[in-house]
Motif scaffolding. Structure first.
Motif, PDB file in Angstrom:
ATOM      1  N   SER A  93      35.009  32.111  31.356  1.00 20.90           N
ATOM      2  CA  SER A  93      36.428  32.040  31.036  1.00 20.90           C
ATOM      3  C   SER A  93      36.869  33.330  30.360  1.00 20.90           C
ATOM      4  CB  SER A  93      36.706  30.858  30.111  1.00 20.90           C
ATOM      5  OG  SER A  93      38.049  30.900  29.655  1.00 20.90           O
ATOM      6  N   LYS A  95      39.860  33.312  28.679  1.00 24.33           N
ATOM      7  CA  LYS A  95      40.815  32.876  27.665  1.00 24.33           C
ATOM      8  C   LYS A  95      40.089  32.106  26.566  1.00 24.33           C
ATOM      9  CE  LYS A  95      44.225  34.669  29.867  1.00 24.33           C
ATOM     10  NZ  LYS A  95      45.204  33.909  30.628  1.00 24.33           N
ATOM     11  N   ALA A 105      36.171  24.271  36.501  1.00 25.64           N
ATOM     12  CA  ALA A 105      37.200  25.220  36.932  1.00 25.64           C
ATOM     13  C   ALA A 105      37.334  25.190  38.441  1.00 25.64           C
ATOM     14  CB  ALA A 105      36.844  26.638  36.476  1.00 25.64           C
ATOM     15  N   GLY A 107      40.484  26.433  41.792  1.00 19.61           N
ATOM     16  CA  GLY A 107      41.723  27.131  42.091  1.00 19.61           C
ATOM     17  C   GLY A 107      41.752  27.598  43.525  1.00 19.61           C
ATOM     18  N   VAL A 136      40.175  22.848  34.754  1.00 23.77           N
ATOM     19  CA  VAL A 136      41.193  23.869  34.583  1.00 23.77           C
ATOM     20  C   VAL A 136      41.464  24.506  35.942  1.00 23.77           C
ATOM     21  CG1 VAL A 136      41.842  25.950  33.325  1.00 23.77           C
ATOM     22  CG2 VAL A 136      40.294  24.294  32.268  1.00 23.77           C
ATOM     23  N   ARG A 138      43.297  27.460  37.647  1.00 26.55           N
ATOM     24  CA  ARG A 138      43.987  28.721  37.349  1.00 26.55           C
ATOM     25  C   ARG A 138      43.494  29.847  38.262  1.00 26.55           C
ATOM     26  NH1 ARG A 138      43.698  28.175  30.732  1.00 26.55           N
ATOM     27  NH2 ARG A 138      45.081  26.353  30.585  1.00 26.55           N
ATOM     28  N   THR A 139      43.855  31.076  37.927  1.00 26.24           N
ATOM     29  CA  THR A 139      43.548  32.244  38.761  1.00 26.24           C
ATOM     30  C   THR A 139      42.217  32.869  38.362  1.00 26.24           C
ATOM     31  OG1 THR A 139      45.879  32.712  39.113  1.00 26.24           O
ATOM     32  CG2 THR A 139      44.361  34.527  39.462  1.00 26.24           C
ATOM     33  N   HIS A 140      41.483  33.306  39.362  1.00 22.91           N
ATOM     34  CA  HIS A 140      40.141  33.861  39.218  1.00 22.91           C
ATOM     35  C   HIS A 140      40.173  35.364  39.504  1.00 22.91           C
ATOM     36  CE1 HIS A 140      36.164  34.968  40.898  1.00 22.91           C
ATOM     37  NE2 HIS A 140      35.675  34.031  40.102  1.00 22.91           N
ATOM     38  N   SER A 160      47.694  36.608  33.717  1.00 15.66           N
ATOM     39  CA  SER A 160      47.606  35.487  34.660  1.00 15.66           C
ATOM     40  C   SER A 160      46.180  35.161  35.078  1.00 15.66           C
ATOM     41  CB  SER A 160      48.427  35.793  35.914  1.00 15.66           C
ATOM     42  OG  SER A 160      47.927  36.960  36.558  1.00 15.66           O
ATOM     43  N   ASP A 162      42.297  34.026  34.555  1.00 21.50           N
ATOM     44  CA  ASP A 162      41.651  33.116  33.611  1.00 21.50           C
ATOM     45  C   ASP A 162      40.142  33.009  33.756  1.00 21.50           C
ATOM     46  OD1 ASP A 162      44.057  31.517  32.251  1.00 21.50           O
ATOM     47  OD2 ASP A 162      44.547  31.859  34.354  1.00 21.50           O
TER      48      ASP A 162
END
Length: 231
Positions: A93, A95, A105, A107, A136, A138-140, A160, A162
């Motif tokens: 991660s 964040k 995770a 996405g 979660v 989100r963007t990789h 943006s 994560d």
């Protein structure tokens, strides 16, 4: 690269509908207590049936890493005609605020060499159904090596982004290029942005094993639900 791809991967049965790659030895509830089919080469697999869908769970002895992941994905699509690939592994991660080995995770977007690649995440419905509160989405970002994960690199990333690992974006690119339906579901195993007691150096700690066991069970529920939707 050519040595890997020209090994026993080409010996897969010709009627496979979907593949599961990555930490497949952690998916015993899906694979069953079976012997792995391992001819001479880097790959081993077992084939299971999910409501008429033939699924191969493929292990890779050296471990998927970086460009190898993209080349394997391209070979599966262009040479073997595979149309669906699921990838289960680990990532970091970017964040703060999330404890390692507590979250999954997924996405449908990754940044590879400053270019964005997007795909339709085929696990979305099953994640929403069974693991919404533990995942979660989100963007990789895809990075060539953990050695590149420096403070300067981290500070230069767009807000943006994560997640990071060396493989997801490579597989996503290969999937888009070859018309493969693709989805990944990973354990968040470490944090680049924040220091925790648990990281990749102490994965055999009792607390890590205990929480990962819970996540392994959850991953199997999600993958099993998706695969059982049939062809």
């Amino acid at each position: 690269r050519d040595t890997i791809l020209e090994s026993n991967l080409s010996c897969l049965p010709s009627d496979i509908d979907a593949l599961v790659l990555g930490l497949v030895h952690r998916l015993q509830k899906l694979t069953g207590p079976v012997a792995w089919n391992q001819q001479e080469g880097c790959f081993a697999w077992t084939v299971q049936n999910f409501r008429g869908k033939k699924v191969a769970f493929i292990g890779f002895r050296p471990s998927f890493w970086g460009d190898i992941s993209g080349e394997v994905g391209h070979f599966l699509g262009s040479q073997l005609g595979i149309k669906e690939v699921l990838y289960f592994g680990k990532l970091g991660s970017l964040k703060p605020g999330m404890r390692p080995n507590t979250w999954l995770a997924t996405g449908g977007r990754s940044i590879v060499r400053e270019q964005t690649v997007e795909w339709e995440n085929i696990l979305t419905k099953s994640v929403e159904k069974l693991a919404k509160n533990d995942t979660v989405v989100r963007t990789h970002v895809t990075l060539g090596s953990v050695l590149h994960e420096t403070k300067d690199w981290l500070s230069s990333l767009p807000r943006s982004v994560d997640f990071v690992d060396p493989e997801v974006g490579m597989m996503g690119q290969a999937a888009v290029r070859n018309g493969i339906r693709f989805g990944y579901l990973h354990i968040i195993s470490d944090y680049v942005a924040e220091k925790y007691e648990e990281d990749l150096s102490n994965e055999r700690m009792g607390s890590v094993l205990e929480r990962r066991a819970k996540l392994y069970r959850l991953v199997q529920k999600v993958l099993g639900d998706h695969l059982s939707r049939g062809k």
